[in-house]
Scaffold this active site. Structure first.
Site, PDB file in Angstrom:
ATOM      1  N   ASP A 147       0.869  -1.178   0.000  1.00 13.10           N
ATOM      2  CA  ASP A 147       0.000   0.000   0.000  1.00 13.10           C
ATOM      3  C   ASP A 147       0.907   1.230   0.000  1.00 13.10           C
ATOM      4  O   ASP A 147       1.695   1.408   0.924  1.00 13.10           O
ATOM      5  CB  ASP A 147      -0.879   0.034   1.260  1.00 13.10           C
ATOM      6  CG  ASP A 147      -1.941  -1.058   1.274  1.00 13.10           C
ATOM      7  OD1 ASP A 147      -1.819  -2.031   0.501  1.00 13.10           O
ATOM      8  OD2 ASP A 147      -2.896  -0.934   2.063  1.00 13.10           O
ATOM      9  N   LYS A 278      -7.200   3.016  -2.945  1.00 14.01           N
ATOM     10  CA  LYS A 278      -7.498   2.990  -1.509  1.00 14.01           C
ATOM     11  C   LYS A 278      -7.753   4.413  -1.042  1.00 14.01           C
ATOM     12  O   LYS A 278      -7.072   5.341  -1.473  1.00 14.01           O
ATOM     13  CB  LYS A 278      -6.303   2.343  -0.786  1.00 14.01           C
ATOM     14  CG  LYS A 278      -6.302   2.466   0.723  1.00 14.01           C
ATOM     15  CD  LYS A 278      -5.145   1.654   1.324  1.00 14.01           C
ATOM     16  CE  LYS A 278      -4.944   1.990   2.791  1.00 14.01           C
ATOM     17  NZ  LYS A 278      -3.811   1.283   3.404  1.00 14.01           N
ATOM     18  N   LYS A 317     -10.254  -0.234  -1.786  1.00 13.67           N
ATOM     19  CA  LYS A 317     -10.077  -0.450  -0.344  1.00 13.67           C
ATOM     20  C   LYS A 317     -10.505   0.794   0.411  1.00 13.67           C
ATOM     21  O   LYS A 317     -10.048   1.891   0.109  1.00 13.67           O
ATOM     22  CB  LYS A 317      -8.609  -0.785  -0.029  1.00 13.67           C
ATOM     23  CG  LYS A 317      -8.303  -0.883   1.472  1.00 13.67           C
ATOM     24  CD  LYS A 317      -6.900  -1.442   1.727  1.00 13.67           C
ATOM     25  CE  LYS A 317      -6.513  -1.320   3.204  1.00 13.67           C
ATOM     26  NZ  LYS A 317      -5.142  -1.824   3.465  1.00 13.67           N
TER      27      LYS A 317
END
Ligand SMILES: *[C@@H]1O[C@H](CO)[C@@H](O)[C@H](O)[C@H]1NC(C)=O
Ligand SMILES: *[C@@H]1O[C@H](CO)[C@@H](O)[C@H](O)[C@H]1NC(C)=O
Length: 360
Positions: A147, A278, A317
């Site tokens: 990430d 995300k 996400k």
């Protein structure tokens, strides 16, 4: 560094970076792979909810025993991953050795000095080179999900070409290194890590400028396949492969962006072959909102379709401020495939309680 992922993999990943998308059936993310649209129901969450959760501990003061607890809970509850800072990756990698199911996720460009938190760090504002090196090192240490924070300043300055390069380079660094680890090639020292990062960046820049890839320096014949790898990334659009891959999630820090910027950033993320978009780091002014999640869901679906990718190839996400089952289910309903949360255990327990009340 110099540690290798010891999980058992069936086949080495092919050279094409586009096996990127093949993490469908048979991979541990299969539960959240099946439905991509926002038609996910609360009713599916009773069994499925743990598989949505990235069990997260990113505080600077997180201790090793807290990491151990996190890993054990992730195994016990069947969470999708544990999400921790790079320093803890080797330790967690050992703890998760016996688990084929729990992924090991780390965050790039999220290291910060505690004092800086108040000023809105992290912003993903470090160089692409630094992000790539951090990424490569983390994967060598055993991480299999990355990430990273995009450069919000670049987005705000409308430097979309640079945003694309930043995202593409981190994706390529991840996929290349993961392939390297899986094929059990030799260990890499720090010089070699920076060579890989350097070549990926300069080759991506060159490709965008001239359409021609830069050849790997003959002194580094060890990375002969790197030019090919980066180049084929641009042209190979095979999304059918089911090979296991290292997932890359780009954090947009949506609370700092306008809707138009979120849309554009999602489009660039899809073009750059990120696996996930995300919402948040969890350290900025606020976290995920359902409306941002559905905007991201709709945008990545449209963009993926435009580029000829299978529906649901690119995932979403939701993270930041998700503290209870109601919020988690709301995010899933809005189209989230993963939930980043430090309260995963509480969320799942609360969800179970609610569900059993409903059925009794
Ligand atoms: C940026 O990267 C450099 C070199 O890795 C590091 O020393 C510095 O702390 C980083 N800055 C931030 C804000 O992360
Ligand atoms: C790293 O590996 C390269 C060979 O690939 C070697 O030339 C170099 O000396 C090594 N550097 C260190 C610091 O070990």
């Amino acid at each position: 560094m110099r540690r290798f992922n010891r999980r058992v993999f069936t086949l080495p990943v092919p050279l094409t970076a586009f096996s990127l998308f093949g993490f469908g059936k048979g991979s541990t993310t299969s539960n959240d792979d099946s439905s991509q649209t926002s038609t996910k129901q609360h009713s599916t969450s009773r069994i499925g909810l743990p598989r949505y959760i990235d069990h997260t501990a990113l505080k600077p003061e997180t201790t090793q025993s807290e990491i151990a607890k996190l890993c054990n809970e992730a195994k016990e509850y069947g969470f999708a991953s544990v999400c921790i800072n790079p320093y803890h990756i080797p330790y967690a990698s050992d703890l998760l050795r016996t688990s084929q199911n729990v992924k090991l996720c780390t965050v790039i460009e999220l290291c910060f000095i505690k004092k800086m938190l108040k000023k809105g760090f992290p912003l993903g504002a470090n160089s692409t080179f630094t992000k790539c090196c951090e990424t490569i090192e983390s994967i060598l240490n055993g991480a299999n999900e990355i990430d990273f924070v995009t450069n919000v300043g670049m987005i705000k300055s409308n430097e979309w070409d640079k945003v694309a390069i930043d995202m593409t380079c981190v994706v390529l660094a991840s996929k290349y290194t993961y392939q390297w680890v899986q094929s059990k090639k030799s260990e890499l020292n720090r010089t070699e890590v920076s060579v890989i990062a350097h070549y990926i960046i300069s080759t991506v820049e060159e490709l965008r400028k001239t359409g021609k890839a830069k050849k790997v320096d003959k002194n580094w014949a060890k990375f002969d396949d790197l030019t090919n790898f980066v180049q084929s990334y641009n042209f190979d659009t095979d999304t059918k492969s089911k090979k296991e891959t290292c997932l890359v999630k780009v954090i947009l820090e949506t609370c700092l962006l306008t809707d138009a910027e979120i849309v554009r950033a999602c489009q660039v993320a899809v073009q750059s072959k990120c696996d996930f978009v995300k919402t948040s780091t969890g350290f900025s002014s606020s976290g995920a909102t359902a409306s941002h999640v559905s905007l991201m869901r709709a945008t990545v679906d449209t963009e993926a379709k435009k580029l000829g990718f299978k529906a649901g190839t690119i995932k979403v996400k939701a993270s930041g401020g998700i503290r209870n089952a109601v919020q988690a289910n709301e995010m899933i309903k809005a189209g989230a495939d993963r939930i980043g949360a430090s309260k995963g255990v509480e969320i799942v327990q609360e969800d179970l309680k609610t569900q059993s009340k409903k059925t009794s």
